[in-house]
Design an enzyme around this catalytic site. Structure first.
Site, PDB file in Angstrom:
ATOM      1  N   LYS A 101      -3.010   6.343   3.728  1.00 45.08           N
ATOM      2  CA  LYS A 101      -4.034   5.690   4.551  1.00 45.08           C
ATOM      3  C   LYS A 101      -3.885   5.971   6.053  1.00 45.08           C
ATOM      4  O   LYS A 101      -4.881   6.028   6.775  1.00 45.08           O
ATOM      5  CB  LYS A 101      -4.025   4.178   4.309  1.00 45.08           C
ATOM      6  CG  LYS A 101      -4.426   3.744   2.905  1.00 45.08           C
ATOM      7  CD  LYS A 101      -5.894   4.009   2.627  1.00 45.08           C
ATOM      8  CE  LYS A 101      -6.322   3.436   1.289  1.00 45.08           C
ATOM      9  NZ  LYS A 101      -7.752   3.677   0.992  1.00 45.08           N
ATOM     10  N   GLU A 123     -11.613  -3.516   6.125  1.00 40.81           N
ATOM     11  CA  GLU A 123     -11.315  -4.253   4.911  1.00 40.81           C
ATOM     12  C   GLU A 123     -10.045  -3.677   4.296  1.00 40.81           C
ATOM     13  O   GLU A 123      -9.627  -2.572   4.634  1.00 40.81           O
ATOM     14  CB  GLU A 123     -12.465  -4.124   3.909  1.00 40.81           C
ATOM     15  CG  GLU A 123     -12.455  -2.846   3.073  1.00 40.81           C
ATOM     16  CD  GLU A 123     -12.577  -1.550   3.861  1.00 40.81           C
ATOM     17  OE1 GLU A 123     -12.002  -0.536   3.383  1.00 40.81           O
ATOM     18  OE2 GLU A 123     -13.213  -1.520   4.927  1.00 40.81           O
ATOM     19  N   SER A 388       0.034   8.751  -3.924  1.00 38.22           N
ATOM     20  CA  SER A 388      -0.669   8.313  -2.717  1.00 38.22           C
ATOM     21  C   SER A 388       0.024   7.194  -1.950  1.00 38.22           C
ATOM     22  O   SER A 388      -0.299   6.952  -0.797  1.00 38.22           O
ATOM     23  CB  SER A 388      -2.093   7.874  -3.070  1.00 38.22           C
ATOM     24  OG  SER A 388      -2.080   6.866  -4.065  1.00 38.22           O
TER      25      SER A 388
END
Length: 405
Positions: A101, A123, A388
């Site tokens: 991210k 969010e 991830s």
């Protein structure tokens, strides 16, 4: 490579188009007032973010702050267990803050800084996007509001604490199912009131144009690195590349490095408890075309055509739609999308932990589970899995719900 009249050699020059469409998917379905803000962001992205100064700064940040490039690791014991297929993972769990991210959050926050914005809004579901944006906001000296569903706040307490320590304001969302979809609703509503001073840093390849494109571009560093690293390690490309898909940012970034190669690409959605509506979040497998949160894609709908309730053991995957580029890549046939359920995912979570010393995020464990299924089916070759994120955030929840296996 050409599939269904799409030339993947020139793919990134043509998709999305100037209106943000990947074929019929994407676009910008927002109010006229908010559309002005979207156009401002688009213009800033194409002028500021494509400049050598911006790119140089982002590269420096990735190297000196994020710790990129992240490595590719060979899973020797798992490979031996499942025969002649060699399993590898791209280690985004080793990216600073613990997941992929931060790749787009640092880019979005840097863009916000260049645009003169004072605040970033977002969010989060699993909390990794929230942590990453809180990290970026602290780095650049920006205010940060993170909207998170009450259910996810309970499931992801470690990440909530990290966001608060980093200085973010975590806003609990108590409407509806109190998960990711409701968090997006609340964040969008807040942004509509604050768009002059803030930028909404969407956490995936979702939302109105330019966000699906922008997040993909920032995340493409994953696939570009992985391709070069795999070639250096093995002298050839992998036979298959696997990534989990909720909104789909890690998958979009990973696939970007291999779209024009003779490599099979697999996106893995959460089947959850099973195929009954409300028991899963596999929008690409079970959904139909529809518009939500400002973009057109494939979504799960209830009997009234509204976004359906969804469920996944992974908070970061429980969203009733998927990024428009994923819908397009599915239609072209370039990427195959399939599912694994909660039990398969939790088994893979423990197996990777016990056999390789890597505790994966429960989102990433979906891709690991599917990679193992592929290995059993293929018989020979190689599979590269995008890991991830790391599983620190999930341990308490998994132990409480499933126990130590």
């Amino acid at each position: 490579m050409i599939l269904n009249n799409v030339d993947f050699e020139t793919y990134f020059k043509h998709y999305p188009d100037e209106n943000g469409y990947f074929g019929k998917y994407g676009g910008s379905y927002v109010s006229p007032e908010l559309q002005v803000a979207m156009q401002d962001i688009t213009q800033a992205y194409f002028t500021i973010a494509k400049s050598s100064k911006f790119i140089s700064e982002l590269r420096r940040i990735r190297k000196e702050f994020q710790g990129r490039p992240t490595p590719v690791s060979y899973l020797e014991r798992l490979s031996q267990k499942y025969g002649d297929v060699q399993l590898y993972v791209k280690r985004e769990d080793l990216n600073h803050s613990g997941a992929h991210k931060l790749n787009h959050c640092m880019g979005e926050a840097l863009l916000a800084k260049y645009m003169g914005k004072k605040k970033v809004i977002a969010e989060t579901g699993a909390g990794q996007h929230g942590v990453a944006l809180a990290t970026a906001a602290a780095y650049f000296g920006l205010e940060c509001d993170i909207y998170m569903g009450a259910v996810d706040i309970k499931k992801q307490a470690p990440n909530v604490a990290r966001m608060k320590i980093l200085g973010a304001n975590v806003v609990e969302v108590t409407e509806g199912l109190q998960t990711l979809k409701e968090a997006v609703d609340a964040a969008f509503a807040a942004y509509c009131k604050e768009y002059k001073d803030a930028i909404y840093c969407i956490g995936s390849v979702l939302g109105p144009h330019p966000f699906p494109m922008m997040v993909r571009d920032f995340q493409s560093v994953v696939g570009i690195e992985a391709r070069a690293q795999f070639l250096e390690m093995t002298g050839e490309l992998p036979d298959a590349v696997v990534a989990c898909v909720g909104g789909g940012s890690n998958a979009a970034g990973m696939f970007a490095g291999f779209l024009n190669d003779p490599v099979e690409l697999y996106g893995v959605e959460p089947l959850g408890r099973g195929p009954k509506l409300g028991d899963h979040a596999a929008s690409l497998k079970y959904g139909t075309e529809g518009i939500m949160h400002g973009f057109n894609s494939i979504m799960l709908k209830d009997e009234n055509g509204e976004p359906a309730p969804v469920y996944s053991v992974a908070s970061g995957l429980d969203y009733p739609s998927s990024g428009p580029e994923h819908a397009f890549l599915m239609d072209t046939g370039r990427v195959k999308y399939d599912v694994v359920d909660d039990e398969e995912t939790v088994d893979a979570f423990y197996e990777l932990s016990r056999m390789e010393g890597i505790i994966p995020a429960i989102e990433s464990a979906h891709a690991v589970a599917y990679g193992i299924k592929l290995a059993k089916k293929m018989g020979k070759g190689s599979v590269l899995i995008n890991l991830s994120g790391r599983g620190d955030k999930d341990m308490d929840y998994i132990i409480e719900k499933y126990g130590i296996r």
